[in-house]
Design a protein around this motif. Sequence first.
Motif, mmCIF file in Angstrom:
data_model
loop_
_atom_site.group_PDB
_atom_site.id
_atom_site.type_symbol
_atom_site.label_atom_id
_atom_site.label_comp_id
_atom_site.label_asym_id
_atom_site.label_seq_id
_atom_site.Cartn_x
_atom_site.Cartn_y
_atom_site.Cartn_z
ATOM 1 N N ILE A 1 0.836 -1.194 0.000
ATOM 2 C CA ILE A 1 0.000 0.000 0.000
ATOM 3 C C ILE A 1 0.879 1.255 0.000
ATOM 4 O O ILE A 1 1.854 1.336 0.744
ATOM 5 C CB ILE A 1 -0.907 0.023 1.251
ATOM 6 N N PRO A 2 0.542 2.283 -0.806
ATOM 7 C CA PRO A 2 1.313 3.526 -0.805
ATOM 8 C C PRO A 2 0.881 4.455 0.322
ATOM 9 O O PRO A 2 -0.072 4.179 1.054
ATOM 10 C CB PRO A 2 0.970 4.128 -2.174
ATOM 11 N N TRP A 3 1.548 5.618 0.401
ATOM 12 C CA TRP A 3 1.271 6.539 1.509
ATOM 13 C C TRP A 3 0.275 7.640 1.182
ATOM 14 O O TRP A 3 -0.194 8.329 2.080
ATOM 15 C CB TRP A 3 2.567 7.184 2.017
ATOM 16 N N ASN A 4 -0.090 7.824 -0.087
ATOM 17 C CA ASN A 4 -0.927 8.989 -0.401
ATOM 18 C C ASN A 4 -2.419 8.760 -0.120
ATOM 19 O O ASN A 4 -3.120 9.657 0.322
ATOM 20 C CB ASN A 4 -0.714 9.426 -1.851
ATOM 21 N N PHE A 5 -2.910 7.558 -0.389
ATOM 22 C CA PHE A 5 -4.288 7.189 -0.069
ATOM 23 C C PHE A 5 -4.271 5.824 0.625
ATOM 24 O O PHE A 5 -4.752 4.831 0.073
ATOM 25 C CB PHE A 5 -5.152 7.124 -1.332
ATOM 26 N N PRO A 6 -3.712 5.743 1.817
ATOM 27 C CA PRO A 6 -3.490 4.426 2.426
ATOM 28 C C PRO A 6 -4.761 3.636 2.694
ATOM 29 O O PRO A 6 -4.817 2.436 2.402
ATOM 30 C CB PRO A 6 -2.735 4.758 3.725
ATOM 31 N N ALA A 7 -5.795 4.262 3.249
ATOM 32 C CA ALA A 7 -7.026 3.524 3.551
ATOM 33 C C ALA A 7 -7.773 3.168 2.273
ATOM 34 O O ALA A 7 -8.250 2.037 2.103
ATOM 35 C CB ALA A 7 -7.919 4.343 4.485
ATOM 36 N N GLU A 8 -7.885 4.119 1.359
ATOM 37 C CA GLU A 8 -8.643 3.876 0.129
ATOM 38 C C GLU A 8 -7.962 2.828 -0.745
ATOM 39 O O GLU A 8 -8.625 1.954 -1.319
ATOM 40 C CB GLU A 8 -8.814 5.182 -0.641
ATOM 41 N N THR A 9 -6.645 2.874 -0.858
ATOM 42 C CA THR A 9 -5.945 1.874 -1.667
ATOM 43 C C THR A 9 -6.059 0.495 -1.033
ATOM 44 O O THR A 9 -6.216 -0.514 -1.734
ATOM 45 C CB THR A 9 -4.476 2.262 -1.854
ATOM 46 N N PHE A 10 -5.975 0.424 0.274
ATOM 47 C CA PHE A 10 -6.220 -0.829 0.998
ATOM 48 C C PHE A 10 -7.561 -1.404 0.563
ATOM 49 O O PHE A 10 -7.677 -2.604 0.246
ATOM 50 C CB PHE A 10 -6.207 -0.528 2.505
ATOM 51 N N ALA A 11 -8.580 -0.558 0.504
ATOM 52 C CA ALA A 11 -9.936 -1.021 0.213
ATOM 53 C C ALA A 11 -10.164 -1.328 -1.262
ATOM 54 O O ALA A 11 -11.118 -2.021 -1.610
ATOM 55 C CB ALA A 11 -10.955 0.012 0.689
ATOM 56 N N LYS A 12 -9.293 -0.813 -2.140
ATOM 57 C CA LYS A 12 -9.397 -1.169 -3.554
ATOM 58 C C LYS A 12 -8.834 -2.561 -3.816
ATOM 59 O O LYS A 12 -9.064 -3.126 -4.884
ATOM 60 C CB LYS A 12 -8.634 -0.155 -4.410
ATOM 61 N N LYS A 13 -8.102 -3.093 -2.861
ATOM 62 C CA LYS A 13 -7.433 -4.371 -3.041
ATOM 63 C C LYS A 13 -7.968 -5.460 -2.105
ATOM 64 O O LYS A 13 -8.512 -6.477 -2.552
ATOM 65 C CB LYS A 13 -5.924 -4.203 -2.815
ATOM 66 N N VAL A 14 -7.821 -5.250 -0.808
ATOM 67 C CA VAL A 14 -8.044 -6.327 0.157
ATOM 68 C C VAL A 14 -9.479 -6.860 0.141
ATOM 69 O O VAL A 14 -9.672 -8.085 0.067
ATOM 70 C CB VAL A 14 -7.628 -5.875 1.577
#
Length: 478
Positions: A134-147
């Motif tokens: 996961i990157p640092w710019n949109f950590p929660a949203e990117t987590f949710a696009k994947k997991v």
Amino acid sequence: MSRALIERLSPTNNEIVARFAEGTVDDVNDAVTAAKIAFDKGMWPRMDAGVRAQFLRLWSRKIAENRERLARIEVEEVGKPLKYARADIDTVCALVDYAAGLGMQSHGLAYSSIGANRTGIVLREPVGVVGVVIPWNFPAETFAKKVPFALAAGCTCVIKPSEFTSGTALELAKLAAEAGIPPGVVNVVTGYGNVVGDALSGNPGVSMMSFTGSTRVGKQIIARAGEHVARTAVELGGKGATIVFADADIEDAVRGTLTSISFNQGECCVAGSRLLVHADIAEEFLQRLATAMSSLRIGDPFDEETDLGSMIHREHFDSVLRHIEEAQLEGARLVCGGIEAARRDGLHIAPTVLDDIRPSMSIFRREIFGPVLAVTRFRSLEDAVALANDSEYGLANSVWSKNIDVVMTVAKSLRSGIVWANTALDGALQLPFGGNGSSGFGRELGEAGIEEYTVLKSILIHTGKRNDTFGVAPAASQ
């Protein structure tokens, strides 16, 4: 023996906001083992998709209940304004709910037309253990696009968040456990990329790596995962073009251009960091854009009125300023913002517009990852398309025109995974998200978002007595 810790300093005031464990190779191996046991022997991959969906929806509700706390963690660690952090957590809830529904709709195929005694079945099965970076710019949203999508497919996950922004990943994993998602299904290992990320992508127990981040690191992960032939899906850098034609609604296009380069302090892979504007309207457009930018409020991210917060850390702040300085040395003309408007206390950079940019300049090609807009003028549709495509990246572009022929001609000609027409930084959960070229491959969201985490298995069933032809059609006569 005490565990080494990573201290996260607030980009806004340089105070310690969190301490995370500095993960080791052993930690990664333990997490992968737990995820593999949960996948190979646990119920999660074998569970009815509707039951998995119930767990995911309960997880979404728990995230919603903790919206304010999660948003404030994002503000402390990322430096983004609170109003946008809240919107990110709302998106997280929507993504988890959407993934739950997709999981219930995932299906295979059946072929009954391959012979009187034969039936073909194509199953779509979970790929296995998925490593997620996961990157640092949109950590929660990117987590949710994947997991959630991987989980909805029946996979288990080991997540490595950025060492700068690990808080929401840990909290989301905790809430997953509270929602009843079984142990070993969601695992988080915090730490540095050269240790935790390398060990995760190189672990043979990981069947797939899903990564969002820089092109440089993405290439490393692809190579490392390739050593044990693991699948990869990577969403990498971008250098998007905002193409404004003379017949565009200038007010809308100015607002879209402003949002595209200033949202999240410009730390956004889909930012429209190149403005390609028709020469006939360029001067008026830039005047209006500079005026609009001057109205943005920059400062304390916890202030409800703030539009731009802090850059992620001092090294990145300095890097963005160096790119601005280099562009001016190469002949760029400063329209607004710039080095003199930056503030080191709080790591604030005002939206910066640089005109007279030529394709030979570094700022036309490099991803700055800050609120810096490079302006190039064009005369024809063909010139605009050529300029937009003159990039190694291919993530997102936008086109502004009231002529549908122009919009569709340009949209079909752009080599990018996403094209916005008369809008910017827009989207819908149903639409696949991803890039081409140095922006990566693989897709998130839409049906593709769950299919990425599946593999196909063909089953051929023969009934009755088998003949010698094995059901193969005879060759055509010579």
